[in-house]
Scaffold this motif. Structure first.
Motif, PDB file in Angstrom:
ATOM      1  N   ARG A  94      62.535  40.726  62.928  1.00 50.10           N
ATOM      2  CA  ARG A  94      63.695  39.827  62.940  1.00 50.10           C
ATOM      3  C   ARG A  94      64.927  40.697  63.018  1.00 50.10           C
ATOM      4  O   ARG A  94      65.349  41.283  62.034  1.00 50.10           O
ATOM      5  CB  ARG A  94      63.745  38.976  61.673  1.00 50.10           C
ATOM      6  CG  ARG A  94      62.954  37.739  61.788  1.00 50.10           C
ATOM      7  CD  ARG A  94      63.460  36.668  60.844  1.00 50.10           C
ATOM      8  NE  ARG A  94      62.526  35.577  60.919  1.00 50.10           N
ATOM      9  CZ  ARG A  94      62.072  34.913  59.891  1.00 50.10           C
ATOM     10  NH1 ARG A  94      62.492  35.194  58.690  1.00 50.10           N
ATOM     11  NH2 ARG A  94      61.215  33.949  60.048  1.00 50.10           N
ATOM     12  N   TYR A  95      65.481  40.755  64.201  1.00 47.71           N
ATOM     13  CA  TYR A  95      66.626  41.631  64.404  1.00 47.71           C
ATOM     14  C   TYR A  95      67.822  41.208  63.560  1.00 47.71           C
ATOM     15  O   TYR A  95      68.600  42.054  63.118  1.00 47.71           O
ATOM     16  CB  TYR A  95      67.013  41.684  65.885  1.00 47.71           C
ATOM     17  CG  TYR A  95      68.125  42.675  66.136  1.00 47.71           C
ATOM     18  CD1 TYR A  95      67.876  44.037  66.077  1.00 47.71           C
ATOM     19  CD2 TYR A  95      69.419  42.246  66.370  1.00 47.71           C
ATOM     20  CE1 TYR A  95      68.890  44.954  66.261  1.00 47.71           C
ATOM     21  CE2 TYR A  95      70.443  43.152  66.556  1.00 47.71           C
ATOM     22  CZ  TYR A  95      70.179  44.507  66.505  1.00 47.71           C
ATOM     23  OH  TYR A  95      71.190  45.413  66.679  1.00 47.71           O
ATOM     24  N   ALA A  96      67.957  39.921  63.291  1.00 50.32           N
ATOM     25  CA  ALA A  96      69.086  39.449  62.482  1.00 50.32           C
ATOM     26  C   ALA A  96      69.038  40.059  61.078  1.00 50.32           C
ATOM     27  O   ALA A  96      70.080  40.410  60.515  1.00 50.32           O
ATOM     28  CB  ALA A  96      69.068  37.929  62.405  1.00 50.32           C
ATOM     29  N   ASN A  97      67.848  40.210  60.509  1.00 53.53           N
ATOM     30  CA  ASN A  97      67.727  40.807  59.178  1.00 53.53           C
ATOM     31  C   ASN A  97      68.069  42.297  59.211  1.00 53.53           C
ATOM     32  O   ASN A  97      68.702  42.824  58.293  1.00 53.53           O
ATOM     33  CB  ASN A  97      66.327  40.600  58.624  1.00 53.53           C
ATOM     34  CG  ASN A  97      66.029  39.150  58.313  1.00 53.53           C
ATOM     35  OD1 ASN A  97      66.916  38.317  58.325  1.00 53.53           O
ATOM     36  ND2 ASN A  97      64.775  38.842  58.055  1.00 53.53           N
ATOM     37  N   VAL A  98      67.640  42.983  60.263  1.00 50.65           N
ATOM     38  CA  VAL A  98      67.947  44.414  60.403  1.00 50.65           C
ATOM     39  C   VAL A  98      69.455  44.604  60.584  1.00 50.65           C
ATOM     40  O   VAL A  98      70.072  45.475  59.950  1.00 50.65           O
ATOM     41  CB  VAL A  98      67.164  45.033  61.581  1.00 50.65           C
ATOM     42  CG1 VAL A  98      67.580  46.477  61.828  1.00 50.65           C
ATOM     43  CG2 VAL A  98      65.667  44.944  61.322  1.00 50.65           C
ATOM     44  N   ALA A  99      70.059  43.766  61.433  1.00 43.07           N
ATOM     45  CA  ALA A  99      71.508  43.853  61.649  1.00 43.07           C
ATOM     46  C   ALA A  99      72.269  43.517  60.366  1.00 43.07           C
ATOM     47  O   ALA A  99      73.283  44.152  60.047  1.00 43.07           O
ATOM     48  CB  ALA A  99      71.927  42.918  62.784  1.00 43.07           C
ATOM     49  N   GLY A 100      71.786  42.556  59.616  1.00 41.51           N
ATOM     50  CA  GLY A 100      72.429  42.206  58.348  1.00 41.51           C
ATOM     51  C   GLY A 100      72.391  43.355  57.354  1.00 41.51           C
ATOM     52  O   GLY A 100      73.367  43.602  56.636  1.00 41.51           O
ATOM     53  N   LEU A 101      71.263  44.083  57.312  1.00 40.10           N
ATOM     54  CA  LEU A 101      71.174  45.242  56.419  1.00 40.10           C
ATOM     55  C   LEU A 101      72.121  46.342  56.864  1.00 40.10           C
ATOM     56  O   LEU A 101      72.792  46.962  56.028  1.00 40.10           O
ATOM     57  CB  LEU A 101      69.729  45.767  56.368  1.00 40.10           C
ATOM     58  CG  LEU A 101      69.504  46.989  55.496  1.00 40.10           C
ATOM     59  CD1 LEU A 101      69.848  46.695  54.036  1.00 40.10           C
ATOM     60  CD2 LEU A 101      68.072  47.476  55.605  1.00 40.10           C
ATOM     61  N   ARG A 102      72.224  46.570  58.166  1.00 35.26           N
ATOM     62  CA  ARG A 102      73.157  47.594  58.656  1.00 35.26           C
ATOM     63  C   ARG A 102      74.607  47.241  58.311  1.00 35.26           C
ATOM     64  O   ARG A 102      75.382  48.099  57.886  1.00 35.26           O
ATOM     65  CB  ARG A 102      73.006  47.762  60.168  1.00 35.26           C
ATOM     66  CG  ARG A 102      71.750  48.475  60.580  1.00 35.26           C
ATOM     67  CD  ARG A 102      71.659  48.589  62.077  1.00 35.26           C
ATOM     68  NE  ARG A 102      70.402  49.212  62.471  1.00 35.26           N
ATOM     69  CZ  ARG A 102      69.919  49.184  63.690  1.00 35.26           C
ATOM     70  NH1 ARG A 102      70.592  48.582  64.667  1.00 35.26           N
ATOM     71  NH2 ARG A 102      68.766  49.761  63.969  1.00 35.26           N
ATOM     72  N   GLN A 103      74.969  45.982  58.503  1.00 37.88           N
ATOM     73  CA  GLN A 103      76.333  45.550  58.195  1.00 37.88           C
ATOM     74  C   GLN A 103      76.626  45.658  56.701  1.00 37.88           C
ATOM     75  O   GLN A 103      77.705  46.102  56.298  1.00 37.88           O
ATOM     76  CB  GLN A 103      76.551  44.118  58.666  1.00 37.88           C
ATOM     77  CG  GLN A 103      76.622  43.978  60.161  1.00 37.88           C
ATOM     78  CD  GLN A 103      76.694  42.516  60.603  1.00 37.88           C
ATOM     79  OE1 GLN A 103      76.583  41.611  59.785  1.00 37.88           O
ATOM     80  NE2 GLN A 103      76.893  42.308  61.892  1.00 37.88           N
ATOM     81  N   ALA A 104      75.653  45.272  55.876  1.00 34.11           N
ATOM     82  CA  ALA A 104      75.861  45.345  54.429  1.00 34.11           C
ATOM     83  C   ALA A 104      75.978  46.794  53.970  1.00 34.11           C
ATOM     84  O   ALA A 104      76.788  47.108  53.090  1.00 34.11           O
ATOM     85  CB  ALA A 104      74.707  44.649  53.704  1.00 34.11           C
ATOM     86  N   THR A 105      75.191  47.694  54.567  1.00 30.13           N
ATOM     87  CA  THR A 105      75.281  49.109  54.210  1.00 30.13           C
ATOM     88  C   THR A 105      76.635  49.687  54.619  1.00 30.13           C
ATOM     89  O   THR A 105      77.248  50.438  53.854  1.00 30.13           O
ATOM     90  CB  THR A 105      74.133  49.893  54.886  1.00 30.13           C
ATOM     91  OG1 THR A 105      72.888  49.311  54.485  1.00 30.13           O
ATOM     92  CG2 THR A 105      74.157  51.357  54.500  1.00 30.13           C
ATOM     93  N   ALA A 106      77.104  49.320  55.804  1.00 29.11           N
ATOM     94  CA  ALA A 106      78.420  49.800  56.256  1.00 29.11           C
ATOM     95  C   ALA A 106      79.531  49.265  55.353  1.00 29.11           C
ATOM     96  O   ALA A 106      80.465  49.996  55.003  1.00 29.11           O
ATOM     97  CB  ALA A 106      78.656  49.384  57.708  1.00 29.11           C
ATOM     98  N   ALA A 107      79.428  48.004  54.935  1.00 33.83           N
ATOM     99  CA  ALA A 107      80.444  47.430  54.044  1.00 33.83           C
ATOM    100  C   ALA A 107      80.417  48.117  52.678  1.00 33.83           C
ATOM    101  O   ALA A 107      81.469  48.341  52.068  1.00 33.83           O
ATOM    102  CB  ALA A 107      80.213  45.926  53.886  1.00 33.83           C
ATOM    103  N   ALA A 108      79.226  48.492  52.207  1.00 34.45           N
ATOM    104  CA  ALA A 108      79.124  49.193  50.922  1.00 34.45           C
ATOM    105  C   ALA A 108      79.744  50.588  51.024  1.00 34.45           C
ATOM    106  O   ALA A 108      80.428  51.037  50.090  1.00 34.45           O
ATOM    107  CB  ALA A 108      77.668  49.287  50.483  1.00 34.45           C
TER     108      ALA A 108
END
Length: 143
Positions: free
Chosen positions: A113-127
């Motif tokens: 599920r690419y949406a979940n992978v992209a969500g993790l990348r975005q959350a890591t960048a925001a952190a």
């Protein structure tokens, strides 16, 4: 001895004592780290940045959780009590009583599920961004 000299002789030690008492209370030695701790605990900008870091960490954990398998379990039990009577005259009435039970365990793991992978990348960048903002705020405290 005049009254003025008598007042001076009593006033000077009294004034010196009062000044010494106030100067000891106001001039307590504080370490640099205790001053930074006090500034961190009362500075609204720093407290806001620290809260943003905590929220970003929670969003990262939540995004990572979306990549993990989902497990659900359920159990069910039913008691059946049945009385069966026919219209035939001499037929006996039949009574049944029994339980029916079921259990279910479901494990779901999406393969991709690419949406979940992209969500993790975005959350890591925001952190990471929130961490850098907190570091900048800490530098502002020391300036």
């Amino acid at each position: 001895m005049s009254i003025h000299s008598h007042i001076r002789r009593l006033a000077v030690p009294a004034l010196a004592g009062i000044l010494a008492a106030f100067s000891n209370a106001a001039c307590q030695a504080q370490s640099l780290s205790s001053l930074f701790d006090r500034a961190r605990s009362s500075e609204p900008t720093y407290l806001g940045a620290r809260t943003n870091v905590q929220a970003a960490k929670a969003r990262t954990d939540q995004a990572f959780g979306a990549l993990l398998p989902q497990i659900s379990a359920s159990a069910n039990t039913n008691i059946n009590d049945r009385s069966y009577q026919t219209r035939i005259e001499n037929a006996p009435t039949v009574y049944d009583r029994y339980n029916s039970n079921s259990t279910q365990l479901t494990l779901t793991q999406p393969l991709w599920r690419y949406a979940n992978v992209a969500g993790l990348r975005q959350a890591t960048a925001a952190a990471l961004q929130a961490g850098h903002q907190l570091a900048g705020t800490e530098q502002d405290l020391s300036a």
